[in-house]
Write an enzyme that holds these catalytic residues in place. Structure first.
Site, mmCIF file in Angstrom:
data_model
loop_
_atom_site.group_PDB
_atom_site.id
_atom_site.type_symbol
_atom_site.label_atom_id
_atom_site.label_comp_id
_atom_site.label_asym_id
_atom_site.label_seq_id
_atom_site.Cartn_x
_atom_site.Cartn_y
_atom_site.Cartn_z
ATOM 1 N N ARG A 148 0.826 -1.205 0.000
ATOM 2 C CA ARG A 148 0.000 0.000 0.000
ATOM 3 C C ARG A 148 0.863 1.260 0.000
ATOM 4 O O ARG A 148 0.428 2.317 -0.414
ATOM 5 C CB ARG A 148 -0.875 0.050 1.265
ATOM 6 C CG ARG A 148 -1.935 -1.003 1.366
ATOM 7 C CD ARG A 148 -2.573 -1.001 2.760
ATOM 8 N NE ARG A 148 -3.098 0.281 3.161
ATOM 9 C CZ ARG A 148 -4.270 0.772 2.800
ATOM 10 N NH1 ARG A 148 -5.054 0.051 2.016
ATOM 11 N NH2 ARG A 148 -4.689 1.958 3.201
ATOM 12 N N ARG A 201 10.086 5.868 -2.714
ATOM 13 C CA ARG A 201 10.395 6.763 -3.831
ATOM 14 C C ARG A 201 11.842 7.213 -3.810
ATOM 15 O O ARG A 201 12.399 7.483 -2.745
ATOM 16 C CB ARG A 201 9.500 8.008 -3.772
ATOM 17 C CG ARG A 201 8.028 7.683 -3.805
ATOM 18 C CD ARG A 201 7.269 8.779 -4.533
ATOM 19 N NE ARG A 201 5.841 8.516 -4.478
ATOM 20 C CZ ARG A 201 5.049 8.951 -3.505
ATOM 21 N NH1 ARG A 201 5.527 9.705 -2.532
ATOM 22 N NH2 ARG A 201 3.771 8.664 -3.521
ATOM 23 N N ARG A 243 -8.658 -6.116 13.686
ATOM 24 C CA ARG A 243 -8.096 -5.173 14.644
ATOM 25 C C ARG A 243 -9.085 -4.030 14.783
ATOM 26 O O ARG A 243 -9.768 -3.645 13.812
ATOM 27 C CB ARG A 243 -6.754 -4.614 14.142
ATOM 28 C CG ARG A 243 -5.695 -5.644 14.063
ATOM 29 C CD ARG A 243 -5.298 -6.202 15.397
ATOM 30 N NE ARG A 243 -4.407 -5.299 16.124
ATOM 31 C CZ ARG A 243 -3.944 -5.562 17.338
ATOM 32 N NH1 ARG A 243 -4.315 -6.666 17.982
ATOM 33 N NH2 ARG A 243 -3.114 -4.713 17.937
ATOM 34 N N ARG A 288 -0.360 6.471 16.028
ATOM 35 C CA ARG A 288 -0.256 7.777 15.369
ATOM 36 C C ARG A 288 -1.071 8.821 16.116
ATOM 37 O O ARG A 288 -1.931 8.486 16.936
ATOM 38 C CB ARG A 288 -0.716 7.693 13.904
ATOM 39 C CG ARG A 288 -2.107 7.121 13.705
ATOM 40 C CD ARG A 288 -2.352 6.859 12.202
ATOM 41 N NE ARG A 288 -3.691 6.324 11.978
ATOM 42 C CZ ARG A 288 -4.160 5.912 10.806
ATOM 43 N NH1 ARG A 288 -3.411 5.973 9.714
ATOM 44 N NH2 ARG A 288 -5.389 5.446 10.685
ATOM 45 N N GLU A 329 -4.024 7.478 18.588
ATOM 46 C CA GLU A 329 -4.702 6.281 18.101
ATOM 47 C C GLU A 329 -3.981 5.021 18.584
ATOM 48 O O GLU A 329 -2.755 4.927 18.483
ATOM 49 C CB GLU A 329 -4.704 6.342 16.570
ATOM 50 C CG GLU A 329 -5.684 5.420 15.927
ATOM 51 C CD GLU A 329 -5.796 5.687 14.421
ATOM 52 O OE1 GLU A 329 -5.900 6.870 14.010
ATOM 53 O OE2 GLU A 329 -5.759 4.707 13.665
ATOM 54 N N TYR A 367 -9.341 -5.599 3.270
ATOM 55 C CA TYR A 367 -8.789 -4.271 3.606
ATOM 56 C C TYR A 367 -9.028 -3.384 2.384
ATOM 57 O O TYR A 367 -8.303 -3.472 1.400
ATOM 58 C CB TYR A 367 -7.294 -4.462 3.856
ATOM 59 C CG TYR A 367 -6.507 -3.311 4.453
ATOM 60 C CD1 TYR A 367 -7.029 -2.042 4.600
ATOM 61 C CD2 TYR A 367 -5.214 -3.524 4.886
ATOM 62 C CE1 TYR A 367 -6.281 -1.025 5.157
ATOM 63 C CE2 TYR A 367 -4.447 -2.520 5.447
ATOM 64 C CZ TYR A 367 -4.992 -1.268 5.574
ATOM 65 O OH TYR A 367 -4.228 -0.263 6.127
ATOM 66 N N ASP A 416 -10.011 0.528 0.673
ATOM 67 C CA ASP A 416 -10.133 1.973 0.825
ATOM 68 C C ASP A 416 -11.483 2.422 0.272
ATOM 69 O O ASP A 416 -12.151 1.659 -0.430
ATOM 70 C CB ASP A 416 -9.005 2.671 0.062
ATOM 71 C CG ASP A 416 -7.645 2.402 0.685
ATOM 72 O OD1 ASP A 416 -7.600 2.128 1.896
ATOM 73 O OD2 ASP A 416 -6.641 2.459 -0.047
HETATM 74 N N1 UDP Z 1 3.034 1.034 8.312
HETATM 75 C C1 UDP Z 1 4.180 1.051 9.099
HETATM 76 N N2 UDP Z 1 4.686 2.268 9.493
HETATM 77 C C2 UDP Z 1 4.090 3.429 9.171
HETATM 78 C C3 UDP Z 1 2.940 3.406 8.361
HETATM 79 C C4 UDP Z 1 2.430 2.184 7.970
HETATM 80 O O1 UDP Z 1 4.714 0.009 9.439
HETATM 81 O O2 UDP Z 1 4.584 4.480 9.596
HETATM 82 C C5 UDP Z 1 2.509 -0.293 7.882
HETATM 83 C C6 UDP Z 1 1.502 -0.845 8.890
HETATM 84 O O3 UDP Z 1 1.604 -2.247 8.906
HETATM 85 C C7 UDP Z 1 0.188 -0.404 8.290
HETATM 86 C C8 UDP Z 1 0.454 -0.572 6.789
HETATM 87 O O4 UDP Z 1 1.826 -0.190 6.653
HETATM 88 O O5 UDP Z 1 -0.893 -1.200 8.720
HETATM 89 C C9 UDP Z 1 -0.441 0.238 5.883
HETATM 90 O O6 UDP Z 1 -0.332 1.590 6.243
HETATM 91 P P1 UDP Z 1 -1.436 2.680 5.864
HETATM 92 O O7 UDP Z 1 -0.886 4.005 6.220
HETATM 93 O O8 UDP Z 1 -1.889 2.444 4.485
HETATM 94 O O9 UDP Z 1 -2.590 2.291 6.913
HETATM 95 P P2 UDP Z 1 -4.043 2.931 7.213
HETATM 96 O O10 UDP Z 1 -3.947 4.425 7.053
HETATM 97 O O11 UDP Z 1 -5.002 2.242 6.293
HETATM 98 O O12 UDP Z 1 -4.230 2.543 8.656
#
Ligand code: UDP
Length: 386
Positions: free
Chosen positions: A174, A178, A251, A281, A302, A350, A352
């Site tokens: 996901r 870059r 989860r 976060r 969160e 999962y 979006d």
């Molecule tokens: N992830 C991580 N570190 C980060 C951000 C994401 O390890 O700083 C991993 C984590 O396993 C997460 C997945 O990447 O569930 C997908 O992240 P995304 O930001 O797409 O999650 P969402 O916003 O859908 O919770």
């Protein structure tokens, strides 16, 4: 005689389907939702104290590559351009995410050009992993151990409550990596946020004389729904069957809300990647609606945890045991009459918002085509492994 259709759930899948049925048939459509608001986990509302638009179930940024989906949502409400720029805290330093040239240079204390960074990361990557089979292998293969441990290992353990080796590689896919300074969290062509929030957008999608919405109406498994010509269920598939084979793993997320003066963290989202920090976060919601001005601010810490029966399911875990269970529920669903299953919870994926909307539009088209031609009506929008 107009047909009577029942849609259970007023998240994006249910409401997009309701709209399509309303506009393209002469059916009467009832939409039930067990909560006291529409929109499922996309629900937004204004905080009473500050007037800030809050994404009640966590941050939602709309992004898609499909122009027709972008046009669809923009047809109901103006979207303001929004670029999601996420920061990550790791071992006391703040870095930009997704991993980009700035992250690499800052992390390794270098000033690489794009080509140099690519070559350097190739020396970090574990090239013995040819076909990554899980989250950890995907990370080691493409970014190497140091970046993996700094940004992904701790966050993922906290977010999913298991070792990253147990998770599918698709979760990491996901997030892009870059070799330039582009720090847009998303790769998609169209990205934005509805100007009056998601619930107001969803209200507009539902605003049609043939659609009647009932809130606080929970579906009880086994309820006689034979008065309806067709039922569309968008809740958790295991709940439809009263969990008779067991519960699918999810989860859930909890939030600690706090207020501050002015600007708390200077951006909408900061991830906390170290295992020792309990939260995953902090989101500061006024930055999602940057066109509004608010003197004070409102943030959410969160936390992620395993879902208990009373929690709202968020992220489907899809571990091996879950997939086996899903197969049992799906094959039983296939044998039901006049019932279809749609959306993130009913297909246990999962997804979006743009996936959900796209699939609801595609599913509605297929459903209506089959209805007209008298062909068997689709039960699911997807096949088992898609
Ligand atoms: N992830 C991580 N570190 C980060 C951000 C994401 O390890 O700083 C991993 C984590 O396993 C997460 C997945 O990447 O569930 C997908 O992240 P995304 O930001 O797409 O999650 P969402 O916003 O859908 O919770």
């Amino acid at each position: 005689m107009p047909k009577r259709m029942l849609i259970i759930g007023s998240g994006f899948s249910g409401v997009v389907l309701a709209r399509e049925l309303a506009v393209k048939t002469d059916s009467r459509i009832e939409v039930w939702d067990e909560r006291d608001h529409i929109g499922g986990n996309c629900h937004t509302s204004r905080d009473e104290k500050t007037g800030i638009m809050v994404h009640q179930y966590g941050p939602h940024i709309f992004n898609t590559d499909r122009k027709e989906i972008w046009d669809y949502v923009n047809g109901f409400m103006e979207f303001r351009p929004y670029v999601h720029r996420v920061k990550a805290v790791s071992k006391g330093n703040v870095y930009p995410l997704p991993v980009n040239l700035h992250t690499i240079n800052q992390f390794f204390g270098r000033s690489f050009t794009p080509a140099e960074a690519r070559d350097f990361l190739a020396t970090q990557a574990d090239t013995s992993i040819e076909d990554p089979q899980n989250f950890e292998e995907q990370a080691l293969r493409f970014i190497g151990r140091e970046l993996y441990e700094a940004f992904f290992y701790g966050y993922t353990r906290k977010q999913w409550g298991c070792e990253p080796t147990e998770l599918p590689a698709s979760i990491l896919k996901r997030i892009p990596v870059r070799f330039n300074y582009d720090d847009n969290y998303h790769n998609n062509s169209y990205t934005g946020i509805p100007v009056e929030g998601y619930s107001a957008l969803i209200e507009k999608i539902l605003d049609h004389p043939s659609i009647q919405v009932t809130l606080n109406r929970k579906f009880i498994p086994g309820t006689d729904l034979s008065d309806y010509d067709h039922v569309f269920y968008t809740g958790p598939i295991d709940a439809w069957f009263d969990y008779k084979y067991g519960r699918l793993g999810y989860r859930t997320v909890t939030f600690e809300k706090f207020y501050a003066e002015g600007d708390f963290q200077g951006t909408s989202q900061i991830n906390y990647c170290d295992l020792e920090t309990g939260h995953t976060r902090i989101t500061e919601h006024k930055h999602f609606a940057y066109w509004e001005k608010h003197a004070d601010t409102l943030c959410f810490r969160e936390f992620s945890k395993e879902t208990t029966p009373s929690d709202i399911p968020y992220y489907p875990k899809r571990l091996e045991a879950d997939k086996q269970l899903l197969m049992q529920y799906r094959s039983e669903a296939e044998s039901l009459k006049k019932t279809s299953f749609l959306g993130r919870l009913a297909t246990y994926r999962y997804m979006d918002m743009h996936h959900v909307i796209g699939e609801a539009l595609d599913f509605s088209a297929r459903f209506l085509l089959n209805l007209e031609s008298g062909s068997p009506l689709p039960v699911f929008p997807n096949t088992e492994n898609s």
